[in-house]
Design an enzyme around this catalytic site. Structure first.
Site, PDB file in Angstrom:
ATOM      1  N   CYS A  12       0.843  -1.193   0.000  1.00  0.00           N
ATOM      2  CA  CYS A  12       0.000   0.000   0.000  1.00  0.00           C
ATOM      3  C   CYS A  12       0.874   1.238   0.000  1.00  0.00           C
ATOM      4  CB  CYS A  12      -0.954   0.012   1.204  1.00  0.00           C
ATOM      5  SG  CYS A  12      -0.126   0.279   2.774  1.00  0.00           S
ATOM      6  N   CYS A  15       3.713   1.813   2.432  1.00  0.00           N
ATOM      7  CA  CYS A  15       5.002   1.185   2.124  1.00  0.00           C
ATOM      8  C   CYS A  15       5.871   2.125   1.293  1.00  0.00           C
ATOM      9  CB  CYS A  15       4.790  -0.123   1.365  1.00  0.00           C
ATOM     10  SG  CYS A  15       3.742  -1.327   2.178  1.00  0.00           S
ATOM     11  N   ASP A 435       5.343  27.069 -32.869  1.00  0.00           N
ATOM     12  CA  ASP A 435       6.290  27.234 -33.962  1.00  0.00           C
ATOM     13  C   ASP A 435       5.486  27.034 -35.251  1.00  0.00           C
ATOM     14  OD1 ASP A 435       8.778  27.392 -35.349  1.00  0.00           O
ATOM     15  OD2 ASP A 435       8.734  25.217 -35.548  1.00  0.00           O
ATOM     16  N   ASP A 631       8.744  21.395 -33.199  1.00  0.00           N
ATOM     17  CA  ASP A 631       9.100  20.115 -33.816  1.00  0.00           C
ATOM     18  C   ASP A 631      10.259  19.432 -33.115  1.00  0.00           C
ATOM     19  OD1 ASP A 631      11.272  21.606 -34.612  1.00  0.00           O
ATOM     20  OD2 ASP A 631      10.714  21.680 -36.729  1.00  0.00           O
ATOM     21  N   ASP A 635      13.973  24.026 -31.781  1.00  0.00           N
ATOM     22  CA  ASP A 635      13.313  24.791 -30.727  1.00  0.00           C
ATOM     23  C   ASP A 635      13.721  24.349 -29.328  1.00  0.00           C
ATOM     24  OD1 ASP A 635      11.596  26.221 -32.608  1.00  0.00           O
ATOM     25  OD2 ASP A 635      10.606  24.293 -32.885  1.00  0.00           O
TER      26      ASP A 635
END
EC number: 7.2.2.9
Length: 745
Positions: A12, A15, A435, A631, A635
């Protein structure tokens, strides 16, 4: 140093948060994230102070088993489904024994129904045998629960182990009293909880099984991708086919791809053709036709005919490996919204144990009957009910289960989120910067016309020869135009690229080695330009006469048309109340035309990389949460500056380091889809958290007996059912994201 590994033994969120908390206190640990769902951990630590083996030892001291690779589950005698079926059968057997006297007609023999010492003892012994069998089937709760308790990291299994063990010990004590005739009256006669032990374990096992099945389905996306990864490939060597391991393939190797086989690494077809199933990239089921010169990507499947390809990436850097890494990171990382649940979980189990003990003591004192064993029985039921009904799992599953299902849904849409924070933050975006080339447009500018001051074939030869050294999409358009007109491509030397401006190289021009330049107007020293009245992308070709003077040789006019459907998708985005900007290095006329045509709010033309950075910085200073869509090739600085970076990629064009979200279907609709999926996911998480907090806030007091005077008391069996239903409800609610659909309006 950053490392990823697996941890076994977690049940759970107590832990996972316990491991994070314990290691997070160490000075040499910079950052750690532990995922309960896929049993993994990502850690960043100072390698000068420790190593991974020492970290493993620390985790082992907490009672868990760290491993560098996730080992296959040990094959047990009974499968999980068989174990669950046996638990249900023996639980029904014990419940029937405990209720036999109340049933009419009863299938039990009279000797097990009579109210006397012998029959009660015999009935109870049969219940004990059934309970021990069910406890053995659910032994993992006891092994993990008591181990965690021993290491002072109590978890959900600890609550179940303590509660059912207390009920079993009390029942054994009652059995002893009955056997030795030490009971005092009817209230102490046959107060057994064997059926409660069985019912609690059965319900918890049912709940866990549903959780695991749902989790496995959500993890199918990554498993399916890993199955697509071939282990070997056919390498061409001395005109012979040699089967080699994929990890041994290097860039430049020639590989043969047979029909029905998967592409081993990214590459380019050099002979033949094929139809490839690229659904794992784009989400589109239709096969894609590929011919000589086309790129192919690892993990995609070849449907028809064989072909030869040249490797352009090794296995580690291939598309499939990067996608698997992204999915793994997304599943292992944590969203900020989960931090509250983690903080609550860190104190939840110890608090529940304290509440259960306090409730036991209070009920032992205030129970209404004068007999001690009756009071003890009431107090014990309350104690067990409080332990069993509390559900840290509902809190722990609330966020990661939704993130897991959302990532699976995203992959079916051709979207991949770098981490959970990216998925969480996309919904907050209020400004998107696009862009232009390759993002809003097709990214393949084609030459409309050429204006030359020298012989046309010579101009094409010069421009094509220089541009073949560039990966820019405009350069590719010029090279393709030159090749179509059979212009001879020359050898270049001293090639220099000035990002955002152009490229220059030394080559043979009219029998003399000259520096030829190809780029935008700002790349040249003042020259006499040609009067161009056409709208389009202008690329100038010139000769460097001196350091301060260039001679114009010609101008290429190219156009790059918007992608199909972009205008409609931009409108969808604007309907969400998001501002849009277009940043492009293209000239003002082209950028303005594109912005007006697509309905974009603002634009900046002739933008160099630094101009893009400055604009994004300005928007962020205004308090905008900015998403950049590009792309991924030119960039990278701008993408890194943004709150959320989206890369519209095709295979190896993807830059995982720069992107928060990667779209392989190369469609602006992906941006809208990412935002809507983010909104749906966070809404789903909030629903899960609301239910988990409300459940524990209401049912723990009920289990304590606050409504006793209204004759409302929760038995341990009902508490076990409620606990299982609470975690199952969170899992099922998360699964609703599978049905998430992008509306076109």
């Amino acid at each position: 140093m950053k490392e990823s590994f697996y941890i076994e033994g977690m049940t759970c969120t107590a832990c996972s948060s316990g491991i994070e908390r314990s290691l997070g206190r160490k000075s040499f640990v910079k950052k750690i994230e532990v995922s309960l769902l896929n049993k993994s951990a990502n850690i960043e630590f100072n390698e000068n102070e420790t190593n991974l083996d020492e970290i493993f030892k620390l985790i082992e001291k907490l009672g868990y088993s760290p491993k560098k690779t996730l080992a296959e589950e040990k094959k047990e005698f009974f499968s999980p489904n068989v174990k669950l079926a046996l638990a249900v059968i023996f639980t029904l057997f014990v419940v029937y024994l405990s209720m036999g006297a109340m049933l009419s007609p009863s299938l039990l023999p009279e000797s097990l129904l009579a109210i006397n010492n012998h029959s009660n003892f015999l009935n109870a012994c049969l219940q004990l045998i059934g309970a021990l069998i069910v406890m053995h089937l659910g032994r993992d709760f006891y092994i993990q629960g008591f181990k965690a308790l021993w290491h002072r990291q109590p978890n959900m299994s600890s609550l179940i182990a303590i509660g059912t063990s207390a009920a079993l010990i009390s029942s054994l004590w009652q059995l002893y009293l009955v056997y030795t005739n030490h009971y005092t009256d009817q209230w102490s006669y046959g107060h057994y909880y064997f059926e409660s032990v069985c019912v609690i374990l059965m319900f918890v096992m049912v709940g866990k099984r549903i959780e695991n099945v749902s989790k496995d389905k959500a993890l199918d996306a990554m498993q399916a991708l890993m199955k697509n990864a071939p282990k070997t490939a056919l390498k061409m060597q001395n005109n012979q086919q040699i089967e080699v391991l994929v990890d041994s393939i290097v860039v430049g190797d020639i590989l043969k791809v047979l029909p029905g086989s998967a592409i081993a690494v990214d590459g380019e077809i050099i002979e033949g053709e094929g139809e490839l199933d690229e659904s794992m990239l784009s989400g589109e089921a239709l096969p894609v036709y590929k011919k000589v010169g086309d790129k192919v990507f690892s993990g995609t499947l070849n449907s028809h005919t064989s072909f030869l390809m040249k490797a352009t990436q090794n296995n580690k850097n291939s598309t499939l490996s990067q996608i698997i890494e992204m999915i793994h990171n997304a599943q292992s990382s944590k969203a900020e919204i989960s931090r509250l649940a983690d903080k609550v979980s860190s104190v939840f189990v110890p608090s529940v144990i304290a509440i259960a003990i306090l409730a036991f003591v209070v009920w032992l004192i205030i129970a209404p009957k004068p007999d001690f064993w009756w009071n003890f029985g009431i107090a014990l039921e309350v104690f067990v009910s409080v332990l069993v009904i509390s559900c840290p799992c509902a809190l722990g599953l609330a966020t990661p289960m939704s993130i897991l299902v959302a990532n699976q849904k995203a992959s079916s849409l051709g979207l991949f989120f770098k981490d959970a924070k990216s998925l969480e933050k996309a919904r907050l975006v209020n400004t998107i910067v696009f862009d232009k080339t390759g993002t809003l447009t097709n990214g393949k500018p084609v030459v409309k016309s050429v204006h030359s001051k020298i012989e046309l074939l010579e101009l094409l030869s010069l421009a094509g020869s220089i541009e073949k050294s560039s990966e820019h999409v405009i350069a590719k358009g010029i090279v393709e135009y030159a090749k179509e007109r059979n212009a001879p491509l020359k050898e270049m030397s001293e090639v220099k690229v000035k990002t955002g401006f152009g490229i220059s190289a030394k080559t043979d021009y009219q029998g003399i080695k000259e520096i030829i330049k190809v780029g935008n107007s700002e790349f040249f020293n003042p020259i006499n330009t040609l009067e161009i009245k056409e709208n389009g992308i202008l690329v100038f070709v010139g000769r460097a006469i001196s350091e301060k003077e260039d001679e114009l040789l010609g101008v290429f006019v190219l156009e790059d048309l918007p992608k199909k459907g972009v205008k409609e998708h931009i409108a969808q985005i604007k309907n969400l109340g998001i501002n849009t900007f277009l940043l492009s290095g293209d000239n003002r006329e082209n950028v303005k035309k594109c912005a007006l045509e697509l309905g974009i709010d603002g634009y900046i033309s002739n933008a160099k990389p630094q101009d893009k950075l400055n604009k994004i910085k300005e928007l962020k200073e205004q308090g905008q949460i900015v998403m950049m869509v590009g792309d991924g090739l030119n960039d990278a600085p701008s993408l890194a500056m943004n709150d959320v970076a989206v890369v519209m990629a095709k295979g190896s064009d993807v830059s995982v380091q720069a992107a928060d979200i990667v779209s392989f279907n190369n469609d602006i609709k992906s941006v809208y889809s990412a935002i809507k999926l983010s909104q749906a996911t966070i809404k789903n998480i909030k629903e899960n958290l609301f239910w988990a907090f409300c459940y524990n806030s209401v049912f723990i007091p009920l289990a304590c007996g606050v409504l006793y005077k209204a004759n409302i008391m929760l038995s341990p069996a009902i508490a076990g059912l409620a606990m299982s239903l609470s975690s199952v409800s969170v899992v099922l609610n998360s699964q609703r994201l599978r049905n998430f659909k992008i509306k076109d309006h």
